[in-house]
Design a protein around this motif. Structure first.
Motif, PDB file in Angstrom:
ATOM      1  N   TYR A  63       0.821  -1.213   0.000  1.00 34.68           N
ATOM      2  CA  TYR A  63       0.000   0.000   0.000  1.00 34.68           C
ATOM      3  C   TYR A  63       0.853   1.261   0.000  1.00 34.68           C
ATOM      4  O   TYR A  63       1.901   1.323   0.644  1.00 34.68           O
ATOM      5  CB  TYR A  63      -0.925  -0.004   1.219  1.00 34.68           C
ATOM      6  CG  TYR A  63      -1.766  -1.251   1.291  1.00 34.68           C
ATOM      7  CD1 TYR A  63      -2.818  -1.458   0.401  1.00 34.68           C
ATOM      8  CD2 TYR A  63      -1.483  -2.254   2.224  1.00 34.68           C
ATOM      9  CE1 TYR A  63      -3.577  -2.616   0.447  1.00 34.68           C
ATOM     10  CE2 TYR A  63      -2.237  -3.413   2.275  1.00 34.68           C
ATOM     11  CZ  TYR A  63      -3.278  -3.590   1.380  1.00 34.68           C
ATOM     12  OH  TYR A  63      -4.014  -4.748   1.421  1.00 34.68           O
ATOM     13  N   ASN A  69      -4.980   1.399   4.489  1.00 28.77           N
ATOM     14  CA  ASN A  69      -4.347   0.257   5.148  1.00 28.77           C
ATOM     15  C   ASN A  69      -2.865   0.478   5.444  1.00 28.77           C
ATOM     16  O   ASN A  69      -2.220  -0.408   6.010  1.00 28.77           O
ATOM     17  CB  ASN A  69      -4.501  -0.999   4.291  1.00 28.77           C
ATOM     18  CG  ASN A  69      -5.924  -1.525   4.291  1.00 28.77           C
ATOM     19  OD1 ASN A  69      -6.653  -1.370   5.273  1.00 28.77           O
ATOM     20  ND2 ASN A  69      -6.331  -2.116   3.179  1.00 28.77           N
ATOM     21  N   TYR A  70      -2.334   1.632   5.049  1.00 31.92           N
ATOM     22  CA  TYR A  70      -0.919   1.923   5.316  1.00 31.92           C
ATOM     23  C   TYR A  70      -0.743   2.153   6.816  1.00 31.92           C
ATOM     24  O   TYR A  70      -1.448   2.963   7.428  1.00 31.92           O
ATOM     25  CB  TYR A  70      -0.471   3.153   4.537  1.00 31.92           C
ATOM     26  CG  TYR A  70       0.994   3.482   4.689  1.00 31.92           C
ATOM     27  CD1 TYR A  70       1.963   2.712   4.071  1.00 31.92           C
ATOM     28  CD2 TYR A  70       1.398   4.579   5.450  1.00 31.92           C
ATOM     29  CE1 TYR A  70       3.311   3.018   4.205  1.00 31.92           C
ATOM     30  CE2 TYR A  70       2.741   4.898   5.585  1.00 31.92           C
ATOM     31  CZ  TYR A  70       3.695   4.114   4.957  1.00 31.92           C
ATOM     32  OH  TYR A  70       5.030   4.419   5.096  1.00 31.92           O
ATOM     33  N   ALA A  71       0.185   1.436   7.425  1.00 36.69           N
ATOM     34  CA  ALA A  71       0.369   1.492   8.880  1.00 36.69           C
ATOM     35  C   ALA A  71       1.663   2.180   9.275  1.00 36.69           C
ATOM     36  O   ALA A  71       2.257   1.866  10.309  1.00 36.69           O
ATOM     37  CB  ALA A  71       0.329   0.083   9.448  1.00 36.69           C
ATOM     38  N   SER A  77       0.909  -7.813   2.329  1.00 38.39           N
ATOM     39  CA  SER A  77      -0.380  -8.296   2.803  1.00 38.39           C
ATOM     40  C   SER A  77      -0.894  -9.428   1.918  1.00 38.39           C
ATOM     41  O   SER A  77      -1.095  -9.235   0.719  1.00 38.39           O
ATOM     42  CB  SER A  77      -1.410  -7.156   2.805  1.00 38.39           C
ATOM     43  OG  SER A  77      -2.696  -7.639   3.110  1.00 38.39           O
ATOM     44  N   ALA A 103       0.243  -7.036  11.640  1.00 39.02           N
ATOM     45  CA  ALA A 103      -0.793  -6.039  11.919  1.00 39.02           C
ATOM     46  C   ALA A 103      -2.125  -6.495  11.343  1.00 39.02           C
ATOM     47  O   ALA A 103      -2.175  -7.068  10.256  1.00 39.02           O
ATOM     48  CB  ALA A 103      -0.416  -4.677  11.344  1.00 39.02           C
ATOM     49  N   LEU A 105      -5.223  -5.872   9.318  1.00 42.33           N
ATOM     50  CA  LEU A 105      -5.342  -4.967   8.182  1.00 42.33           C
ATOM     51  C   LEU A 105      -6.725  -4.349   8.049  1.00 42.33           C
ATOM     52  O   LEU A 105      -6.861  -3.166   7.749  1.00 42.33           O
ATOM     53  CB  LEU A 105      -4.977  -5.719   6.897  1.00 42.33           C
ATOM     54  CG  LEU A 105      -4.958  -4.943   5.586  1.00 42.33           C
ATOM     55  CD1 LEU A 105      -3.852  -5.469   4.687  1.00 42.33           C
ATOM     56  CD2 LEU A 105      -6.294  -5.053   4.853  1.00 42.33           C
ATOM     57  N   ASP A 143      -6.353  -1.379  14.911  1.00 40.43           N
ATOM     58  CA  ASP A 143      -6.324  -1.471  13.453  1.00 40.43           C
ATOM     59  C   ASP A 143      -5.007  -0.927  12.915  1.00 40.43           C
ATOM     60  O   ASP A 143      -4.549   0.147  13.317  1.00 40.43           O
ATOM     61  CB  ASP A 143      -7.479  -0.663  12.846  1.00 40.43           C
ATOM     62  CG  ASP A 143      -8.830  -1.241  13.234  1.00 40.43           C
ATOM     63  OD1 ASP A 143      -8.888  -2.439  13.556  1.00 40.43           O
ATOM     64  OD2 ASP A 143      -9.813  -0.489  13.212  1.00 40.43           O
ATOM     65  N   ASN A 144      -4.411  -1.688  11.984  1.00 36.72           N
ATOM     66  CA  ASN A 144      -3.180  -1.254  11.318  1.00 36.72           C
ATOM     67  C   ASN A 144      -2.067  -0.884  12.296  1.00 36.72           C
ATOM     68  O   ASN A 144      -1.305   0.046  12.071  1.00 36.72           O
ATOM     69  CB  ASN A 144      -3.461  -0.074  10.377  1.00 36.72           C
ATOM     70  CG  ASN A 144      -4.332  -0.475   9.204  1.00 36.72           C
ATOM     71  OD1 ASN A 144      -4.467  -1.657   8.895  1.00 36.72           O
ATOM     72  ND2 ASN A 144      -4.939   0.497   8.553  1.00 36.72           N
ATOM     73  N   GLU A 145      -1.983  -1.630  13.369  1.00 42.00           N
ATOM     74  CA  GLU A 145      -0.913  -1.431  14.343  1.00 42.00           C
ATOM     75  C   GLU A 145      -0.106  -2.714  14.440  1.00 42.00           C
ATOM     76  O   GLU A 145      -0.648  -3.788  14.696  1.00 42.00           O
ATOM     77  CB  GLU A 145      -1.496  -1.069  15.702  1.00 42.00           C
ATOM     78  CG  GLU A 145      -0.446  -0.833  16.780  1.00 42.00           C
ATOM     79  CD  GLU A 145      -1.073  -0.395  18.085  1.00 42.00           C
ATOM     80  OE1 GLU A 145      -0.986  -1.168  19.074  1.00 42.00           O
ATOM     81  OE2 GLU A 145      -1.696   0.683  18.118  1.00 42.00           O
ATOM     82  N   HIS A 169      -4.389  -9.654   7.248  1.00 42.88           N
ATOM     83  CA  HIS A 169      -3.259  -9.093   7.985  1.00 42.88           C
ATOM     84  C   HIS A 169      -2.179  -8.641   7.009  1.00 42.88           C
ATOM     85  O   HIS A 169      -2.226  -8.927   5.812  1.00 42.88           O
ATOM     86  CB  HIS A 169      -2.685 -10.144   8.945  1.00 42.88           C
ATOM     87  CG  HIS A 169      -1.890 -11.219   8.271  1.00 42.88           C
ATOM     88  ND1 HIS A 169      -2.475 -12.275   7.595  1.00 42.88           N
ATOM     89  CD2 HIS A 169      -0.542 -11.426   8.151  1.00 42.88           C
ATOM     90  CE1 HIS A 169      -1.547 -13.071   7.108  1.00 42.88           C
ATOM     91  NE2 HIS A 169      -0.357 -12.574   7.429  1.00 42.88           N
ATOM     92  N   GLN A 170      -1.212  -7.913   7.536  1.00 43.58           N
ATOM     93  CA  GLN A 170      -0.012  -7.561   6.787  1.00 43.58           C
ATOM     94  C   GLN A 170       1.188  -7.799   7.702  1.00 43.58           C
ATOM     95  O   GLN A 170       1.046  -7.821   8.928  1.00 43.58           O
ATOM     96  CB  GLN A 170      -0.057  -6.115   6.292  1.00 43.58           C
ATOM     97  CG  GLN A 170      -0.284  -5.063   7.356  1.00 43.58           C
ATOM     98  CD  GLN A 170      -0.445  -3.685   6.755  1.00 43.58           C
ATOM     99  OE1 GLN A 170       0.167  -3.345   5.738  1.00 43.58           O
ATOM    100  NE2 GLN A 170      -1.273  -2.852   7.381  1.00 43.58           N
TER     101      GLN A 170
END
Length: 212
Positions: A63, A69-71, A77, A103, A105, A143-145, A169-170
């Motif tokens: 991403y 979805n960018y963390a 992912s 994380a 996603l 989320d996204n952590e 997930h990613q």
């Protein structure tokens, strides 16, 4: 003094004191700007390959830095539910898996986001000497952590696999290690290092004999 010199020679050719090379796969080479999602079939880096058992060519996604979805860091992912992701060496040799950042996603329906129980995730390593090793993780993340997972017993594996259920997930910062096998150039550096040590020892001995 000789021990320090030896460590310096080993460091020059990328080998630590235990004879291992540690690599962190951070996917930074896939970083991109904007609200974009880029599909990938497989990903390879520094002799390691990530693959997925789904028949679809859309196996992974990365991403851009403006995507929902960018963390905060570029990650990989898996894109298919119930798919299996596998990490292995491109030359099929054994390696150690040290840790990985995972994380959740899918965006949370809560506003603001609240902690959610992430799906249990099981990692299975195929041991080079036969058999398997398994680590199971259950963790709570926003989320996204990202959360770092540290492995136990994943030494001398030929592959590591893990599945994905919903939510998706990613993963990022995959830390792996392989026993060093110096190339001819590296061996030449090592030989020079030992040669210097030998010369120093001979000179020291001669000097000591002269004083005696």
């Amino acid at each position: 003094m000789y021990r320090i010199l030896l460590f310096a020679v080993l460091a020059t050719i990328g080998i630590d004191a235990r004879g291992a090379i540690t690599t962190t796969i951070d996917f930074d080479d896939l970083s991109q700007s904007g609200d974009v999602a880029t599909p990938l079939a497989t990903y390879s880096f520094d002799g390691y390959t990530f693959d997925n058992d789904t028949a679809s060519t859309l196996r992974f996604e990365t991403y851009g830095d403006m995507h929902e979805n960018y963390a905060g860091t570029t990650a990989l992912s898996p894109k298919q539910v119930n798919s299996i992701t596998t990490l292995s060496r491109s030359d099929t040799t054994e390696f150690d898996l040290i840790s990985i950042d995972i994380a959740r996603l899918s965006p949370s329906v809560n506003d603001p986001p609240t902690p959610v129980t992430f799906t249990d995730m099981t990692f299975i390593g195929v041991l080079a000497g036969g058999g398997t090793v398994t680590n199971k993780f259950t963790f709570t993340v926003n989320d996204n952590e990202f959360e770092e997972l540290t492995f136990s017993g994943f030494s001398s594996v030929t592959s590591v696999s893990w599945g994905q259920n919903s939510p998706f997930h990613q993963f990022d910062n995959v830390v792996v290690q392989v026993t060093a096998v110096p190339e001819p150039t590296s061996l030449a550096f090592l030989a020079v290092g030992f040669g210097v040590m030998g010369v120093r020892r001979v000179r020291s001995k001669r000097f000591a004999n002269a004083l005696a």
